[in-house]
Design a protein around this motif. Structure first.
Motif, short mmCIF file in Angstrom:
data_model
loop_
_atom_site.label_atom_id
_atom_site.label_comp_id
_atom_site.label_asym_id
_atom_site.label_seq_id
_atom_site.Cartn_x
_atom_site.Cartn_y
_atom_site.Cartn_z
N VAL A 29 7.34 23.67 18.51
CA VAL A 29 8.73 24.12 18.71
C VAL A 29 9.71 23.12 18.08
CG1 VAL A 29 10.52 24.52 20.43
CG2 VAL A 29 8.25 25.50 20.74
N LYS A 30 9.47 21.82 18.31
CA LYS A 30 10.34 20.79 17.73
C LYS A 30 10.26 20.79 16.21
CE LYS A 30 10.10 17.64 21.69
NZ LYS A 30 9.57 16.36 22.20
N LEU A 31 9.05 21.02 15.69
CA LEU A 31 8.87 21.06 14.23
C LEU A 31 9.74 22.13 13.61
CD1 LEU A 31 7.24 20.32 11.62
CD2 LEU A 31 5.63 22.11 12.31
N PHE A 32 9.69 23.33 14.14
CA PHE A 32 10.45 24.43 13.55
C PHE A 32 11.94 24.30 13.82
CE2 PHE A 32 6.30 26.08 12.86
CZ PHE A 32 6.43 26.97 11.80
N GLN A 33 12.30 23.70 14.95
CA GLN A 33 13.72 23.43 15.19
C GLN A 33 14.28 22.48 14.15
OE1 GLN A 33 13.73 22.01 19.25
NE2 GLN A 33 14.23 24.02 20.10
N SER A 34 13.45 21.53 13.68
CA SER A 34 13.89 20.59 12.65
C SER A 34 14.16 21.28 11.32
CB SER A 34 12.84 19.48 12.45
OG SER A 34 11.69 19.97 11.79
N GLU A 35 13.63 22.50 11.17
CA GLU A 35 13.87 23.30 9.97
C GLU A 35 14.96 24.34 10.18
OE1 GLU A 35 12.19 23.25 6.85
OE2 GLU A 35 11.39 21.33 7.54
N GLY A 36 15.57 24.32 11.36
CA GLY A 36 16.60 25.31 11.68
C GLY A 36 16.05 26.64 12.14
N VAL A 37 14.75 26.68 12.47
CA VAL A 37 14.09 27.92 12.88
C VAL A 37 13.87 27.88 14.40
CG1 VAL A 37 12.01 29.34 12.70
CG2 VAL A 37 12.94 28.22 10.66
N PRO A 78 6.69 37.83 11.84
CA PRO A 78 7.91 38.47 11.30
C PRO A 78 9.21 37.81 11.75
CG PRO A 78 6.34 40.14 11.98
CD PRO A 78 5.77 38.82 12.42
N GLU A 79 9.30 37.46 13.04
CA GLU A 79 10.55 36.89 13.56
C GLU A 79 10.79 35.47 13.04
OE1 GLU A 79 7.58 37.13 17.05
OE2 GLU A 79 7.90 38.05 15.09
N ILE A 80 9.71 34.76 12.69
CA ILE A 80 9.83 33.42 12.12
C ILE A 80 10.04 33.52 10.61
CG2 ILE A 80 8.71 31.17 11.86
CD1 ILE A 80 9.46 31.98 14.76
N LYS A 81 9.29 34.41 10.00
CA LYS A 81 9.38 34.59 8.55
C LYS A 81 10.79 34.97 8.11
CE LYS A 81 6.96 36.99 4.80
NZ LYS A 81 5.84 37.92 4.49
N SER A 82 11.45 35.84 8.88
CA SER A 82 12.80 36.28 8.51
C SER A 82 13.79 35.12 8.59
CB SER A 82 13.26 37.42 9.42
OG SER A 82 13.29 37.01 10.78
N GLN A 83 13.63 34.26 9.60
CA GLN A 83 14.51 33.09 9.70
C GLN A 83 14.27 32.13 8.53
OE1 GLN A 83 15.16 31.23 13.70
NE2 GLN A 83 13.50 32.63 14.35
N TRP A 84 13.00 31.92 8.19
CA TRP A 84 12.66 31.00 7.10
C TRP A 84 13.29 31.48 5.78
CZ3 TRP A 84 10.07 26.36 6.78
CH2 TRP A 84 9.74 25.94 5.48
N ILE A 85 13.16 32.78 5.50
CA ILE A 85 13.69 33.34 4.25
C ILE A 85 15.22 33.23 4.23
CG2 ILE A 85 13.99 35.48 2.93
CD1 ILE A 85 11.15 36.26 3.80
#
Length: 276
Positions: free
Chosen positions: A34-42, A68-75
């Motif tokens: 969770v912290k990892l993806f938060q560091s990317e703004g996800v 899908p819900e993570i992929k859309s944020q990343w894009i």
């Protein structure tokens, strides 16, 4: 002349780590993801982070990026889908985060030290497979040993060409132990890839429902719940674990010993695991 039948009995038990032998609720990897993806703004929930649990960490990050819900944020943030180099970079960031969380959540699950003492008295070997890398195990193993738990052999992410759900880490443990009959092995795990790993090896599988990834609460959190809610969550976790179709489902490793005796009786009768 009639040949003598060679009796088979349980000779080795291969345990998972987080959620099975240490870290009640399997919280260390989840907080780090969770912290990892938060560091990317996800933004990611603990429940989402748990979905691919049990596979190696590179594949876990890759699987999360494909949700899908993570992929859309990343894009939206990066303007393109992720590539392998992104996973490599995220893994480099993840490992130090997970080191911290391992130190915070490295307590043994109640019953494991007593269990391993009894297993050794019965001359049953103890091994482990895990989605953790060697770098992470180098931190966790001494923490567990200090509390009274130690495996005879280890296999980890990157130790074999393929990780879970393949049986390669199981075969590596068997080779290190000098044992070659899968029927004499029990695989104990709290995730689907770990259960599938045991099935692929052809051994007995035991799913851990309450102490692991399926329920996902620390022992303190679970004990703080009203009894009715606690029992509901435990029953739900047992049901989800049964859906993974291990040979047996237990709440935690504290419940394993009677199953060793039961499996030995079944071996005497010539019975085999579900996977066979």
């Amino acid at each position: 002349m009639v040949g003598l039948m060679i009796k088979t009995s349980v000779e080795a038990i291969i345990f998972d780590w987080a959620g099975t032998t240490v870290d009640f609720g399997s919280r260390a990897p989840m907080g780090a993801f969770v912290k990892l993806f938060q560091s990317e703004g996800v933004e990611m929930t603990i429940s989402q982070a748990r979905i691919p649990m049990g596979i190696n960490k590179w594949d876990h990050i890759n699987a999360l990026l494909n949700l899908p819900e993570i992929k859309s944020q990343w894009i939206r943030i990066h303007g393109r889908p992720h590539i392998s180099a992104d996973v490599d970079r995220l893994l480099e960031v993840f490992v130090p985060m997970n080191k911290v969380s391992i130190r915070e959540c490295g307590q043994l699950i109640p019953g494991i030290s007593e269990l391993t003492k009894t297993l050794r008295e019965r001359h049953i070997k103890i091994g482990s497979t895990t989605g953790y890398t060697k770098e992470l195990l180098d931190i966790l193993v001494p923490i567990a040993k200090e509390q009274g738990y130690e495996a005879d052999v280890l296999s980890y992410s990157g130790d074999t060409p393929l990780g879970r759900p393949s049986a390669q880490m199981m075969h590596k443990c068997a080779l290190q132990l000098g044992l070659d009959n899968p029927l004499s092995f029990i695989k104990v795990d709290d995730t689907l890839p770990g259960i599938e790993e045991g099935k692929a090896f052809g051994c007995w599988t035991v799913g851990v429902a309450v102490s692991g990834n399926v329920l996902g609460l620390s022992l303190e959190e679970l004990n703080a719940l009203p009894r009715e809610e606690s029992e509901y969550l435990k029953d739900s976790a047992r049901g989800k674990m049964k859906e993974m179709q291990p040979d047996y489902v237990i709440d935690s490793v504290a419940d394993l010993l009677p199953l060793v005796d039961k499996i030995n009786r079944r071996l005497d009768l010539g019975e085999k695991p579900i996977s066979l």
